[in-house]
Write a protein that holds these residues in place. Sequence first.
Motif, PDB file in Angstrom:
ATOM      1  N   GLU A 145       0.998  -1.293   0.205  1.00 15.30           N
ATOM      2  CA  GLU A 145       0.135  -0.219   0.379  1.00 15.30           C
ATOM      3  C   GLU A 145       0.867   0.860  -0.210  1.00 15.30           C
ATOM      4  OE1 GLU A 145      -3.184   1.822   2.425  1.00 15.30           O
ATOM      5  OE2 GLU A 145      -2.559   0.294   3.833  1.00 15.30           O
ATOM      6  N   LEU A 146       2.170   1.429   0.999  1.00 17.86           N
ATOM      7  CA  LEU A 146       2.827   2.395   0.545  1.00 17.86           C
ATOM      8  C   LEU A 146       3.294   2.826  -0.576  1.00 17.86           C
ATOM      9  CD1 LEU A 146       4.398   2.058   4.310  1.00 17.86           C
ATOM     10  CD2 LEU A 146       2.475   3.315   3.705  1.00 17.86           C
ATOM     11  N   VAL A 147       4.052   1.769  -1.320  1.00 17.59           N
ATOM     12  CA  VAL A 147       4.775   2.121  -2.224  1.00 17.59           C
ATOM     13  C   VAL A 147       4.193   2.581  -3.719  1.00 17.59           C
ATOM     14  CG1 VAL A 147       6.798   0.870  -1.298  1.00 17.59           C
ATOM     15  CG2 VAL A 147       4.819  -0.523  -3.125  1.00 17.59           C
ATOM     16  N   LEU A 148       2.496   1.679  -2.904  1.00 15.63           N
ATOM     17  CA  LEU A 148       1.455   2.673  -4.276  1.00 15.63           C
ATOM     18  C   LEU A 148       0.937   4.078  -4.021  1.00 15.63           C
ATOM     19  CD1 LEU A 148      -0.644  -1.068  -4.287  1.00 15.63           C
ATOM     20  CD2 LEU A 148       0.714  -0.245  -6.474  1.00 15.63           C
ATOM     21  N   ALA A 149       1.076   4.112  -2.976  1.00 17.34           N
ATOM     22  CA  ALA A 149       0.716   5.430  -2.522  1.00 17.34           C
ATOM     23  C   ALA A 149       1.724   6.878  -3.143  1.00 17.34           C
ATOM     24  CB  ALA A 149       0.563   5.577  -1.238  1.00 17.34           C
ATOM     25  N   LEU A 150       2.891   6.106  -3.038  1.00 17.99           N
ATOM     26  CA  LEU A 150       4.396   6.701  -3.153  1.00 17.99           C
ATOM     27  C   LEU A 150       4.455   7.166  -4.736  1.00 17.99           C
ATOM     28  CD1 LEU A 150       6.655   5.120  -0.554  1.00 17.99           C
ATOM     29  CD2 LEU A 150       6.057   7.620  -0.994  1.00 17.99           C
ATOM     30  N   ASN A 151       3.836   5.245  -5.726  1.00 13.13           N
ATOM     31  CA  ASN A 151       4.721   5.805  -6.831  1.00 13.13           C
ATOM     32  C   ASN A 151       2.842   6.764  -7.357  1.00 13.13           C
ATOM     33  OD1 ASN A 151       5.128   4.764  -9.733  1.00 13.13           O
ATOM     34  ND2 ASN A 151       3.191   4.415  -9.445  1.00 13.13           N
TER      35      ASN A 151
ATOM     36  N   GLY B 163       2.133   9.766  -5.981  1.00 14.85           N
ATOM     37  CA  GLY B 163       2.102  10.720  -5.507  1.00 14.85           C
ATOM     38  C   GLY B 163       0.774  11.630  -4.599  1.00 14.85           C
ATOM     39  N   GLU B 164       0.050  10.281  -3.228  1.00 20.05           N
ATOM     40  CA  GLU B 164      -0.634  10.871  -3.192  1.00 20.05           C
ATOM     41  C   GLU B 164      -0.748  11.033  -1.940  1.00 20.05           C
ATOM     42  OE1 GLU B 164      -4.075   9.681  -3.234  1.00 20.05           O
ATOM     43  OE2 GLU B 164      -3.710   7.490  -4.556  1.00 20.05           O
ATOM     44  N   ASN B 165      -1.098  12.391  -1.935  1.00 23.84           N
ATOM     45  CA  ASN B 165      -1.759  13.839  -0.716  1.00 23.84           C
ATOM     46  C   ASN B 165      -2.425  13.393   0.580  1.00 23.84           C
ATOM     47  OD1 ASN B 165      -0.211  16.398   0.234  1.00 23.84           O
ATOM     48  ND2 ASN B 165      -1.801  17.159  -1.001  1.00 23.84           N
ATOM     49  N   ASP B 166      -1.842  13.948   1.696  1.00 18.30           N
ATOM     50  CA  ASP B 166      -2.751  13.951   2.853  1.00 18.30           C
ATOM     51  C   ASP B 166      -3.300  12.195   2.408  1.00 18.30           C
ATOM     52  OD1 ASP B 166      -3.860  14.402   5.135  1.00 18.30           O
ATOM     53  OD2 ASP B 166      -5.503  14.816   4.155  1.00 18.30           O
ATOM     54  N   TYR B 167      -2.604  11.285   2.097  1.00 16.12           N
ATOM     55  CA  TYR B 167      -2.511   9.531   2.389  1.00 16.12           C
ATOM     56  C   TYR B 167      -2.711   8.762   3.899  1.00 16.12           C
ATOM     57  CZ  TYR B 167      -3.570   5.071   0.553  1.00 16.12           C
ATOM     58  OH  TYR B 167      -4.214   3.530   0.324  1.00 16.12           O
ATOM     59  N   LYS B 168      -3.999   8.606   4.140  1.00 14.90           N
ATOM     60  CA  LYS B 168      -3.828   7.801   5.390  1.00 14.90           C
ATOM     61  C   LYS B 168      -4.310   6.271   5.080  1.00 14.90           C
ATOM     62  CE  LYS B 168      -6.200  11.687   8.245  1.00 14.90           C
ATOM     63  NZ  LYS B 168      -6.858  12.044   8.765  1.00 14.90           N
ATOM     64  N   PRO B 169      -2.964   5.238   5.465  1.00  8.65           N
ATOM     65  CA  PRO B 169      -3.282   4.215   4.992  1.00  8.65           C
ATOM     66  C   PRO B 169      -4.127   3.540   5.480  1.00  8.65           C
ATOM     67  CG  PRO B 169      -0.902   4.517   5.192  1.00  8.65           C
ATOM     68  CD  PRO B 169      -1.307   6.054   5.875  1.00  8.65           C
ATOM     69  N   LYS B 170      -5.189   2.184   4.895  1.00  8.10           N
ATOM     70  CA  LYS B 170      -6.194   1.672   5.219  1.00  8.10           C
ATOM     71  C   LYS B 170      -5.344  -0.127   6.018  1.00  8.10           C
ATOM     72  CE  LYS B 170      -9.112   0.148   2.206  1.00  8.10           C
ATOM     73  NZ  LYS B 170      -9.241  -0.691   1.164  1.00  8.10           N
ATOM     74  N   THR B 171      -3.683  -0.060   6.263  1.00  5.10           N
ATOM     75  CA  THR B 171      -3.593  -1.145   6.733  1.00  5.10           C
ATOM     76  C   THR B 171      -2.571  -0.904   8.170  1.00  5.10           C
ATOM     77  OG1 THR B 171      -2.288  -1.552   4.751  1.00  5.10           O
ATOM     78  CG2 THR B 171      -4.045  -2.118   4.631  1.00  5.10           C
ATOM     79  N   GLY B 172      -1.768  -1.799   8.277  1.00  5.23           N
ATOM     80  CA  GLY B 172      -0.752  -1.579   8.919  1.00  5.23           C
ATOM     81  C   GLY B 172      -1.153  -1.541  11.042  1.00  5.23           C
ATOM     82  N   PHE B 173      -2.235  -1.582  10.815  1.00  6.69           N
ATOM     83  CA  PHE B 173      -2.644  -1.433  12.860  1.00  6.69           C
ATOM     84  C   PHE B 173      -2.242  -2.582  13.565  1.00  6.69           C
ATOM     85  CE2 PHE B 173      -4.522   2.400   9.841  1.00  6.69           C
ATOM     86  CZ  PHE B 173      -3.781   3.333  10.594  1.00  6.69           C
ATOM     87  N   GLU B 174      -2.182  -3.693  12.667  1.00  8.71           N
ATOM     88  CA  GLU B 174      -2.006  -4.977  13.542  1.00  8.71           C
ATOM     89  C   GLU B 174      -0.836  -5.186  13.594  1.00  8.71           C
ATOM     90  OE1 GLU B 174      -5.149  -7.869  11.053  1.00  8.71           O
ATOM     91  OE2 GLU B 174      -7.339  -5.835  12.523  1.00  8.71           O
ATOM     92  N   PHE B 175      -0.318  -4.537  13.875  1.00 13.71           N
ATOM     93  CA  PHE B 175       1.493  -5.328  13.599  1.00 13.71           C
ATOM     94  C   PHE B 175       2.632  -4.337  14.292  1.00 13.71           C
ATOM     95  CE2 PHE B 175       1.720  -3.308   9.943  1.00 13.71           C
ATOM     96  CZ  PHE B 175       3.737  -2.971   9.868  1.00 13.71           C
ATOM     97  N   SER B 176       2.760  -4.722  15.132  1.00  9.80           N
ATOM     98  CA  SER B 176       4.429  -3.501  15.275  1.00  9.80           C
ATOM     99  C   SER B 176       5.677  -4.391  15.048  1.00  9.80           C
ATOM    100  CB  SER B 176       4.453  -4.146  16.967  1.00  9.80           C
ATOM    101  OG  SER B 176       3.081  -3.565  18.002  1.00  9.80           O
ATOM    102  N   PRO B 177       6.718  -3.531  15.525  1.00  9.67           N
ATOM    103  CA  PRO B 177       8.074  -3.395  14.262  1.00  9.67           C
ATOM    104  C   PRO B 177       8.686  -4.797  15.403  1.00  9.67           C
ATOM    105  CG  PRO B 177       7.797  -1.212  15.779  1.00  9.67           C
ATOM    106  CD  PRO B 177       6.519  -1.924  16.094  1.00  9.67           C
ATOM    107  N   ARG B 178       9.361  -5.204  14.914  1.00  7.54           N
ATOM    108  CA  ARG B 178      10.638  -6.036  15.044  1.00  7.54           C
ATOM    109  C   ARG B 178      11.231  -5.356  16.270  1.00  7.54           C
ATOM    110  NH1 ARG B 178      13.287  -9.756  11.950  1.00  7.54           N
ATOM    111  NH2 ARG B 178      14.481  -7.895  10.493  1.00  7.54           N
ATOM    112  N   TRP B 179      11.510  -3.804  15.812  1.00  8.48           N
ATOM    113  CA  TRP B 179      12.908  -3.685  16.740  1.00  8.48           C
ATOM    114  C   TRP B 179      11.990  -3.149  18.159  1.00  8.48           C
ATOM    115  CZ3 TRP B 179      13.361   2.108  17.548  1.00  8.48           C
ATOM    116  CH2 TRP B 179      14.646   2.809  18.026  1.00  8.48           C
TER     117      TRP B 179
END
Length: 387
Positions: free
Chosen positions: A360-366, A368-384
Motif C-alpha cells: 500500500e505504501l509503495v503504491l501511494a508513493l508511486n 503521488g498521494e497527498n494527505d494519505y492515511k493507510p488503510k492497513t498496518g494497525f495490527e502489527f508492531s515493529p520487530r525492533w
Amino acid sequence: MTKIAFVGTGFVADYYMTTLENHPDLQLAGVWDRDSARLAQFCAFHKVRAYADMQALLDDTDVRIVVNLTNPESHYEVNKACLEAGKHVYCEKPLAMRLDDAEAVAQLAAERGLTLCCAPANALSKAHDAFADLLSKGHIGRPRLVYAEMEDGPVFRADWQNWRSRSGAHWPGAEEFKIGCTLEHAGYALSWLVDLFGPVVHLSASSALCFPDKGVDDREALAPDFSVGLITFRNGVRARLTCGLAAPRDRSLTVLGDSGSLILRDLWDDNSPIHLSAPGNERSLLERALNFIEHRFGRTLPVRVLPGRRVTSEQAGRKRTLPSYPSQIDFMGGIAEQAAALKEGRTPFFSGKVALHLTELVLALNAGENDYKPKTGFEFSPRWSGA
C-alpha cells in the motif's frame, strides 16, 4: 529440507540462484517460465529441472513454497493461482499493482492458512541487525527523523540494452521504466523503516515522470521516475523518502536522534558500513582534515565523507555468497526466513499484514498521494523492541 519452485526465470532469478547456496535447508524442485527459450537457457545454465507448464508446478506436492519472480503486472494472478493450489508464496515486490488485488490475495492467504511474503529481503541482513542493535542500545537516544534515499542514478543513459544476467537474461529496462523506480525500489527503504519503526499512519507524496525519453518504444506509457514522500510512523518518527532514476546514485539511510545519528551507507549491501556520531563529534578526523584543506585552498573537493565514526556490521559466522555489486543482497534470505517460520510454527514478519502494508505504501508513493492515511498496518508492531 523445504522444497521450493520458481515461477519466472528472468534477470532477477539469477540473483536468487546465486544466493541459494547460502541456505542448505532449501531445495529448488524446479522452475517454469512462459518464455520457453528463456526457460531452457536458465535450466541449462543452472542445471535445474523445468516443469512442463504452470499446472505441473502447482501439482507438485513436494513443493511447499512457490517463489513468484514474474513481472509485476503478473504478480496478482500468479499469487492467486499458487494460493488456490495450497502453496505458500514468496513474491517479488509488489504483491500486486492495485491495492484491492493485494488485499484480495492477502485475504485469500489468511483464509487458507498460508503465508504470503513479499520481497525485498534486505532488512534480514547483518547490516540491519547491527543498525537495530545500535538503536535499541540507545546510542543516538530517541530516533526522531529519517532521511532515506533510493536514487539509482541515470541508468536510462547507460548501455542497459546490453546488460545480461549470469545465465544470459536481458535486463528488463523497458519493463522497469514502465513500472517505475518507486514500485521497483522504495521497498528497500520501507522494509527497513517498517521493521524498525512500525506502521505508517500518514503519507504525503509527489511523483512525476521527469525524463520521458528513455530509449524505449514511444508507445509505452512510462511510470514516474521520481517520487518523494513525507512519512509519519505510528510511534511519531518522521521520514523523507526519495526514489529516482536521474540523481547520482545514493542508497543511504540516515536516522537522527536526540543524542546522535546513524547512517547506513548502502541499503543494497547486506554488509554495509554504518557510521555513528554524537552531538559535537559529528565530524571525523578525515572530515576535519578535508575541511581544513578546502578552506586552505578555497575550493570544495570532489569527495564525500560520512560524518561520525564507522562501526562495522560484520559478524562471525559462515561467509555468505552475494551477487556482485550493486545488488549485494541475500535474495534467498526472505524465503529461508519464511521456511524457518513455517517449520517453527510462527508467522514470518514480512508476510500477511506487513507485506500488504508495504505494498500500500509503495503504491501511494508511486501515485503521488497527498494527505494519505493507510488503510492497513494497525495490527502489527515493529520487530525492533525499542520503537
